[in-house]
Design an enzyme around this catalytic site. Sequence first.
Site, PDB file in Angstrom:
ATOM      1  N   LEU A  59      12.470   0.161 -25.117  1.00 32.29           N
ATOM      2  CA  LEU A  59      11.048   0.293 -24.818  1.00 32.29           C
ATOM      3  C   LEU A  59      10.700  -0.326 -23.468  1.00 32.29           C
ATOM      4  CD1 LEU A  59       9.691  -0.567 -28.367  1.00 32.29           C
ATOM      5  CD2 LEU A  59       9.611   1.671 -27.251  1.00 32.29           C
ATOM      6  N   GLY A  61      10.401   1.761 -20.624  1.00 33.31           N
ATOM      7  CA  GLY A  61      10.619   2.796 -19.630  1.00 33.31           C
ATOM      8  C   GLY A  61      11.288   2.304 -18.364  1.00 33.31           C
ATOM      9  N   LYS A  72      11.787  -7.019  -9.207  1.00 32.26           N
ATOM     10  CA  LYS A  72      11.072  -8.204  -8.751  1.00 32.26           C
ATOM     11  C   LYS A  72      11.876  -9.466  -9.033  1.00 32.26           C
ATOM     12  CE  LYS A  72       8.217  -5.283  -7.480  1.00 32.26           C
ATOM     13  NZ  LYS A  72       9.049  -4.153  -7.917  1.00 32.26           N
ATOM     14  N   GLY A 228      13.164   4.813   3.896  1.00 33.96           N
ATOM     15  CA  GLY A 228      12.469   3.572   4.239  1.00 33.96           C
ATOM     16  C   GLY A 228      11.109   3.452   3.597  1.00 33.96           C
ATOM     17  N   TYR A 230       8.863   2.213  -0.012  1.00 31.14           N
ATOM     18  CA  TYR A 230       8.731   0.859  -0.568  1.00 31.14           C
ATOM     19  C   TYR A 230       9.954   0.448  -1.378  1.00 31.14           C
ATOM     20  CZ  TYR A 230       7.396   2.625  -5.230  1.00 31.14           C
ATOM     21  OH  TYR A 230       7.396   3.227  -6.458  1.00 31.14           O
ATOM     22  N   ILE A 231      10.577   1.375  -2.110  1.00 34.88           N
ATOM     23  CA  ILE A 231      11.747   1.002  -2.902  1.00 34.88           C
ATOM     24  C   ILE A 231      12.912   0.640  -1.988  1.00 34.88           C
ATOM     25  CG2 ILE A 231      13.442   1.785  -4.609  1.00 34.88           C
ATOM     26  CD1 ILE A 231      11.291   3.598  -5.779  1.00 34.88           C
ATOM     27  N   ASP A 353       3.777   9.096 -14.725  1.00 34.24           N
ATOM     28  CA  ASP A 353       4.378   9.752 -13.567  1.00 34.24           C
ATOM     29  C   ASP A 353       4.452  11.266 -13.710  1.00 34.24           C
ATOM     30  OD1 ASP A 353       4.723   7.202 -12.679  1.00 34.24           O
ATOM     31  OD2 ASP A 353       6.910   7.263 -12.579  1.00 34.24           O
ATOM     32  N   ALA A 361       3.010   2.077 -12.603  1.00 36.43           N
ATOM     33  CA  ALA A 361       2.950   1.695 -14.009  1.00 36.43           C
ATOM     34  C   ALA A 361       1.530   1.383 -14.445  1.00 36.43           C
ATOM     35  CB  ALA A 361       3.860   0.496 -14.256  1.00 36.43           C
ATOM     36  N   HIS A 501     -10.311 -23.738  -2.763  1.00 37.84           N
ATOM     37  CA  HIS A 501      -9.539 -24.224  -1.614  1.00 37.84           C
ATOM     38  C   HIS A 501      -8.533 -25.271  -2.097  1.00 37.84           C
ATOM     39  CE1 HIS A 501      -8.719 -25.568   2.500  1.00 37.84           C
ATOM     40  NE2 HIS A 501      -8.795 -26.812   2.043  1.00 37.84           N
TER      41      HIS A 501
END
Length: 522
Positions: A59, A61, A72, A228, A230-231, A353, A361, A501
């Site tokens: 599960l 995908g 990541k 070139g 993003y992946i 997709d 996602a 801040h």
Amino acid sequence: MADPIGTAGSGENVTGEAEPGGRKECDVLIIGGGPGGYVCGIRAGQLGLRVIVVDGQPLGGTCLNVGCIPSKAVIHAAGEYEMVKAMASTPLMGISVDNPSVDLAATRAWKDSIVARLNHGVGALLNRVGAEVLVGWATLIDGKTARVHLIDPGGGEAGSAESGGGEAGSAESGGGPDTVTVSAEHVVIATGSVPVELPNLPFGGDVLSSTEALDLDEVPERLAVVGGGYIGMELGLAMAKFGSQVTVVEALDRVLATYDKRLTTPVTRTLPSLGGTVLTKTKALAMTSDGLLVEGPDGQQTVPADKVLVTVGRRPQTAGWGLENVALTMDGPFLAVDNRCRTSMRDVWAVGDVTGEPMLAHRAMKQGEVVAEAIAGMPSAFDAVAIPAIVFTDPEIVTVGLAPDEAARQAEALGTRVVEGRFSLAANGRTMTIEPTEPPDHKPGSAVDAGFVRVVARADNHLVLGIQAVGSDVAELSAAFGLAIETGARLEDIAGTIHAHPTIGEGLAEASMAALGHAIHG
């Protein structure tokens, strides 16, 4: 309405008694357990619908198993290793180390442990709402019926969340699948997408898709990245940080071409600083014994490469699940859907997709929610004002809403113009504390030296049309950016909100004040 199938509360996936040749009935049959499919299943279960989710892979995908999450993890590990290596040569922040090394097989095991925990979590969430999970491959017979080939790899119980294998949508399995027929009032197609394969560089051996690249046990000495986008840039930079000699081959005149050049400029400096190369206006021809044969403005050359990573895009998974048996209208290669994610066939829905761009996602997840609520009779529709897009490179890029040129065209059509505010993160204290070294070609005061936050708004009423940023850890600003645009914020709304801040998020307030003509720190 009938009670949901299964017993909730065990923390494991609910599995039915799927006898060979048996039949099952449900309110909602979901083909695909990725972000769109499993979210649809959870929400439908919450609303009291009987749900069956079918997928032959664990599960989550592509995103959870071989995409967003594992990439990541690898990117983060690469960044940590790069910093440790820097400390070995020059102490940073007063810290020095000796002889750092990386064991990519151990990194892979760590990454896989994260994926496994999330797999289990998705199964537990589906179980909690009484959804049933069938591990196998579904083929639509018509708009109400599917034949499911259950798979049982490794001798495990058919229907177990630990089962997997095979390409999404495929009916292939080992050990002879059992077959179950499922009848449903509604069918949701959530079959996702697969990497695009180049005819001259078919996947296999030393030619990798992103899936194989995330499962390497050793860092390739030389890596060529074809594409070139993003992946390619995310994984190429990660491998360069691990020590690979990386060459990115891009057919267009620049990498990350879907993003405006001001955002990508800081990113393009990183790979050369790591010893890598970018070849633009260059096409990949073939893999040879010496590397990758390419052709560019200066003719043909061979790029030294032990592995070639092909990242030229993804295509919708429309094969293997019975599209030929249902009369669905197409939108190019995608399934055509309306704003409620309905296809052209009554009670057949599609999310993710397989329905078109952007292939993200979080878009699929929201579509899944919409479909479940629509099936349950709620007045839900997919009407997002903006969908965040993030590039997890070094530095990161995040965009929400319209780019400056798009915003300008829209404003002109409405008889007005745009105002733009930009705040350099070189003046942001929090950015300085997490960036121990100056970026290459550092120019104090430059808008791109440490990245920036940019806000674009209409000049007449200050309605915010787009927000973009490039810099360290700016991906975490995407929620604030999206909320501002989704709720119709004006520049005054953002500028008047107290931002904590020291945080990178202060850059959003500063950029808004800059657009109003009174930046404090810019």
